[in-house]
Structures are given as C-alpha cells and as structure tokens.
Design a protein around this motif. Structure first.
Motif, PDB file in Angstrom:
ATOM      1  N   ARG A  41      47.576  49.348  48.724  1.00  0.00           N
ATOM      2  CA  ARG A  41      46.768  48.204  49.156  1.00  0.00           C
ATOM      3  C   ARG A  41      45.383  48.245  48.500  1.00  0.00           C
ATOM      4  O   ARG A  41      44.879  47.235  48.015  1.00  0.00           O
ATOM      5  N   THR A  42      44.780  49.428  48.486  1.00  0.00           N
ATOM      6  CA  THR A  42      43.454  49.568  47.896  1.00  0.00           C
ATOM      7  C   THR A  42      43.499  49.309  46.397  1.00  0.00           C
ATOM      8  O   THR A  42      42.611  48.649  45.839  1.00  0.00           O
ATOM      9  N   ALA A  43      44.531  49.834  45.734  1.00  0.00           N
ATOM     10  CA  ALA A  43      44.672  49.600  44.300  1.00  0.00           C
ATOM     11  C   ALA A  43      44.894  48.121  44.003  1.00  0.00           C
ATOM     12  O   ALA A  43      44.376  47.586  43.016  1.00  0.00           O
ATOM     13  N   ALA A  44      45.654  47.443  44.862  1.00  0.00           N
ATOM     14  CA  ALA A  44      45.887  46.016  44.670  1.00  0.00           C
ATOM     15  C   ALA A  44      44.580  45.234  44.772  1.00  0.00           C
ATOM     16  O   ALA A  44      44.318  44.326  43.963  1.00  0.00           O
ATOM     17  N   ILE A  45      43.762  45.584  45.747  1.00  0.00           N
ATOM     18  CA  ILE A  45      42.470  44.907  45.893  1.00  0.00           C
ATOM     19  C   ILE A  45      41.628  45.102  44.638  1.00  0.00           C
ATOM     20  O   ILE A  45      41.032  44.150  44.110  1.00  0.00           O
ATOM     21  N   ARG A  46      41.572  46.348  44.152  1.00  0.00           N
ATOM     22  CA  ARG A  46      40.767  46.626  42.973  1.00  0.00           C
ATOM     23  C   ARG A  46      41.307  45.878  41.745  1.00  0.00           C
ATOM     24  O   ARG A  46      40.540  45.271  40.980  1.00  0.00           O
ATOM     25  N   MET A  47      42.626  45.897  41.541  1.00  0.00           N
ATOM     26  CA  MET A  47      43.211  45.207  40.393  1.00  0.00           C
ATOM     27  C   MET A  47      42.909  43.710  40.423  1.00  0.00           C
ATOM     28  O   MET A  47      42.507  43.121  39.418  1.00  0.00           O
ATOM     29  N   LEU A  48      43.104  43.099  41.577  1.00  0.00           N
ATOM     30  CA  LEU A  48      42.906  41.655  41.665  1.00  0.00           C
ATOM     31  C   LEU A  48      41.426  41.289  41.593  1.00  0.00           C
ATOM     32  O   LEU A  48      41.070  40.235  41.056  1.00  0.00           O
ATOM     33  N   SER A  49      40.555  42.150  42.115  1.00  0.00           N
ATOM     34  CA  SER A  49      39.116  41.900  42.002  1.00  0.00           C
ATOM     35  C   SER A  49      38.678  41.947  40.548  1.00  0.00           C
ATOM     36  O   SER A  49      37.945  41.075  40.069  1.00  0.00           O
ATOM     37  N   GLU A  50      39.125  42.981  39.831  1.00  0.00           N
ATOM     38  CA  GLU A  50      38.759  43.103  38.423  1.00  0.00           C
ATOM     39  C   GLU A  50      39.373  41.979  37.600  1.00  0.00           C
ATOM     40  O   GLU A  50      38.738  41.449  36.671  1.00  0.00           O
ATOM     41  N   SER A  51      40.601  41.588  37.942  1.00  0.00           N
ATOM     42  CA  SER A  51      41.241  40.496  37.221  1.00  0.00           C
ATOM     43  C   SER A  51      40.484  39.187  37.408  1.00  0.00           C
ATOM     44  O   SER A  51      40.458  38.335  36.509  1.00  0.00           O
ATOM     45  N   ALA A  52      39.838  39.053  38.577  1.00  0.00           N
ATOM     46  CA  ALA A  52      39.055  37.847  38.861  1.00  0.00           C
ATOM     47  C   ALA A  52      37.652  37.909  38.276  1.00  0.00           C
ATOM     48  O   ALA A  52      36.856  36.980  38.464  1.00  0.00           O
ATOM     49  N   GLY A  53      37.341  39.027  37.597  1.00  0.00           N
ATOM     50  CA  GLY A  53      36.059  39.125  36.925  1.00  0.00           C
ATOM     51  C   GLY A  53      35.006  39.945  37.627  1.00  0.00           C
ATOM     52  O   GLY A  53      33.887  40.078  37.121  1.00  0.00           O
ATOM     53  N   ALA A  54      35.330  40.505  38.795  1.00  0.00           N
ATOM     54  CA  ALA A  54      34.340  41.319  39.518  1.00  0.00           C
ATOM     55  C   ALA A  54      34.109  42.622  38.758  1.00  0.00           C
ATOM     56  O   ALA A  54      35.040  43.224  38.224  1.00  0.00           O
ATOM     57  N   ARG A  55      32.883  43.100  38.746  1.00  0.00           N
ATOM     58  CA  ARG A  55      32.523  44.313  38.025  1.00  0.00           C
ATOM     59  C   ARG A  55      31.479  45.094  38.826  1.00  0.00           C
ATOM     60  O   ARG A  55      30.983  44.633  39.849  1.00  0.00           O
ATOM     61  N   ALA A  75      42.412  39.151  55.085  1.00  0.00           N
ATOM     62  CA  ALA A  75      42.706  38.014  55.970  1.00  0.00           C
ATOM     63  C   ALA A  75      44.141  37.519  55.805  1.00  0.00           C
ATOM     64  O   ALA A  75      44.580  36.625  56.537  1.00  0.00           O
ATOM     65  N   GLY A  76      44.870  38.098  54.847  1.00  0.00           N
ATOM     66  CA  GLY A  76      46.250  37.678  54.616  1.00  0.00           C
ATOM     67  C   GLY A  76      46.374  36.334  53.938  1.00  0.00           C
ATOM     68  O   GLY A  76      47.406  35.662  54.081  1.00  0.00           O
ATOM     69  N   SER A  77      45.342  35.928  53.169  1.00  0.00           N
ATOM     70  CA  SER A  77      45.354  34.581  52.592  1.00  0.00           C
ATOM     71  C   SER A  77      45.143  34.560  51.078  1.00  0.00           C
ATOM     72  O   SER A  77      44.865  33.507  50.516  1.00  0.00           O
TER      73      SER A  77
END
Length: 329
Positions: A41-55, A75-77
């Motif tokens: 779950r934590t890795a998924a958050i990090r991957m999707l955050s970085e994919s969205a441009g967060a740094r 939030a499950g959304s």
C-alpha cells in the motif's frame, strides 16, 4: 507510513522503481503478518504520487499526509488504485466474517479500468491481498492481465504461500521476498500499533509473534503472558492433581473468554513445538506426537464447536504429558 524491517526487500523495490523500466507484476512473498500488505500500500502511494509529478519526499517510500494521492487512496477514491481482498459476507457487518475467497467477479471488475488510460498520471496500481485467497477461476482471469498487462499498470500480489500459486502466475512476476523480523523490529511495529501497551505486554507479544508483528498483535489485550505462563507451568510439573488444568478450563470456558480461549488453542501447539526443540531421542518423539495431537485438537475445536472447557482440559492434558516424557529422556 514507516515500513519496519525487510530493508533489503525495500531497497530492491526502490532500485527497480528508480530504474529505466519497472516490471509490471511483483509477487511480495513471505510469512503472514510481517508487513507485506502495508509495504504494498505504501509503495503504491509513492509510485502514484511520483507518477503524478510529486517530488521532494524523504526516505524511500514516505509520503506526507497532505499529499493529494495519499489522501485519495486513504479515502478509497483514487481512480488509478484498486485493492482486491476478501469481502465481508454481510455488507452491513464489515467487521464480521469474510468470504472464503477473492472472486472472479472482483477480478472482472478491474476490466473497465483497464479499458481506459490512467486518469491522474501515467501509472496505476492493483494490489491483491492476498493472491492466495483468489479462487481458481479468478486466478485464470487475472493471468490474462499478467500475460498482456494493460499499459502503465503495476500489479502488487501479496502471498503467504507462493508455492501454492499457479506456476504460470509465479513465472510472470518478479519475486520480492520478505522475511520474519528481528525482535527489535517486531517490538517497534507493535509499539507503533499499540502505544499504550506496557513494556511487559510488548515483550510478551514479541515472543508470541515469532518474528511477525501481525501475529503478535492478534494477542493484544489477552494477557498472553499469563496464558503462556500457565501452559509452561503445566508442562514443567505435569499438573499431577489436575488443579491447574481445572482452573484454566474454568477460566477459558465461558462465552466472554472466547478470544482468550482461541489464543490458548493457538499458543499451546506453538509452546509444545518450542519445548520439542530442546529434546532428543524418545523424548523428542513423544513431544512431536504431542504437537501433532495438539495441532489436530486446535484445528477441530473451533470448526466443530467442541465444548470449550473440555477442550482446554484435554489440551492441557497433552501439555502435561510433556513432563513425564521430559523426565524420561
């Protein structure tokens, strides 16, 4: 968000994530309760955050609470994140019994998402916790996605027993093996989950966990130290007058004591196994036989709704038999 233990596994995944290409399917394998699902779950958050441009994140996987991706997933959304796991049998009682498996319908429910491009970035993540729970038809349906992965999709498949999976699924995944944790890491994980627990309870839960924080936390609030002490005492002197067995049976036989009764059924075979490791020859053979009988009784007690008091007395009798075999070695 801090992931405890298995630093080598974390580093291997982080290195792959930072590389030129990311394998589309990962099999995160290891004993139950050691943090595989939390990592996924934590890795998924990090991957999707970085994919969205967060740094600008600190650490390998930490994402601050204010991050938009993290908020949407919690939030499950989040439109590009899916978590498949066993669902409650009764939707009105989400904390009660779960279905026996992850169904093919749940796997097929992913297809509308796969038919479109990711919504918020270039990636999406599907976590299955655990793929061991996936029914055979669902596994075959998932295999088609693993053979022809939808663009930008990363699968994180959690498994407690990878040897039981379809070989065709295993062969399409990169293995990320997680191991049991050392006592310090188990203690840190348990203390993080139960900051109100005393040092004595933490120590008892670490012993009961056997390298698994999740397993240890199952016994939280059940005075596991008291249960273990009672079992050890019976094993040590054989309980010649049955007094300890009768007392334990009465204490665990009532309806209100059901959680401690189930903990006792779990701990007795484990303690017998621990004692067996100190024995040799005939005493070892008797201890192994006691372990087999205790494990069978534990497995039957709940499923067959055996009388709790009688079951505790019988299990304690098996433990008491270790005294005679131990003195005879």
């Amino acid at each position: 968000m801090t992931i405890v233990g298995n630093r080598a596994g974390q580093a291997a995944f982080r290195a792959a994530l930072s590389g030129p290409s990311m394998h589309h399917a990962w099999l995160i394998a290891g004993p139950e309760g050691i943090g595989k699902a939390g990592f996924a779950r934590t890795a998924a958050i990090r991957m999707l955050s970085e994919s969205a441009g967060a740094r600008g994140f600190e650490g390998d996987f930490d994402v601050p609470p204010g991050d938009r991706t993290r908020g949407l997933i919690e939030a499950g959304s989040h439109p590009d994140f899916r978590l498949l796991r066993r669902l409650p049998k009764d939707v009105d009682k989400p904390d009660q019994d779960l279905a026996r498996s992850i169904t093919i319908a749940q796997v097929r429910g992913l297809q509308p998402m796969f038919a479109t491009a990711p919504s918020m970035a270039a990636a999406r993540v599907v976590v299955i916790d655990a793929i061991d729970d996936l029914e055979r038809a669902g596994a075959n349906a998932l295999l088609k996605n693993l053979e022809e992965p939808p663009s930008g999709t990363i699968f994180l498949l959690i498994s407690h027993a990878p040897g039981r999976l379809l070989p065709t699924i295993r062969s399409r995944c990169r293995l990320l093996r997680f191991e049991t944790l050392n006592d310090d890491d188990v203690a840190a994980a348990i203390r993080s989950a139960r900051p109100e627990a005393s040092d004595g309870e933490i120590a008892a839960l670490v012993r009961a966990g056997g390298g698994s924080p999740g397993r240890g936390l199952r016994f939280a609030g059940l005075d596991i130290a008291g249960l273990d002490g009672a079992i050890d005492a019976i094993a040590a002197d054989g309980d010649p007058d049955n007094a300890r067995r009768v007392k334990l049976a009465k204490a665990l036989g009532g309806k209100a004591a059901q959680p401690r009764y189930e903990a006792f059924l779990d701990r007795a075979p484990t303690i017998i196994a621990r004692l067996a490791r100190t024995r040799t020859g005939g005493a070892l053979a008797q201890a192994l036989d006691a372990h087999s009988r205790a494990r069978d009784l534990s497995g039957a007690a709940i499923g067959l709704s055996l009388d709790a008091q009688a079951t505790v007395f019988e299990m304690a009798g098996i433990v008491a038999g270790l005294h005679a075999s131990g003195t005879a070695r």
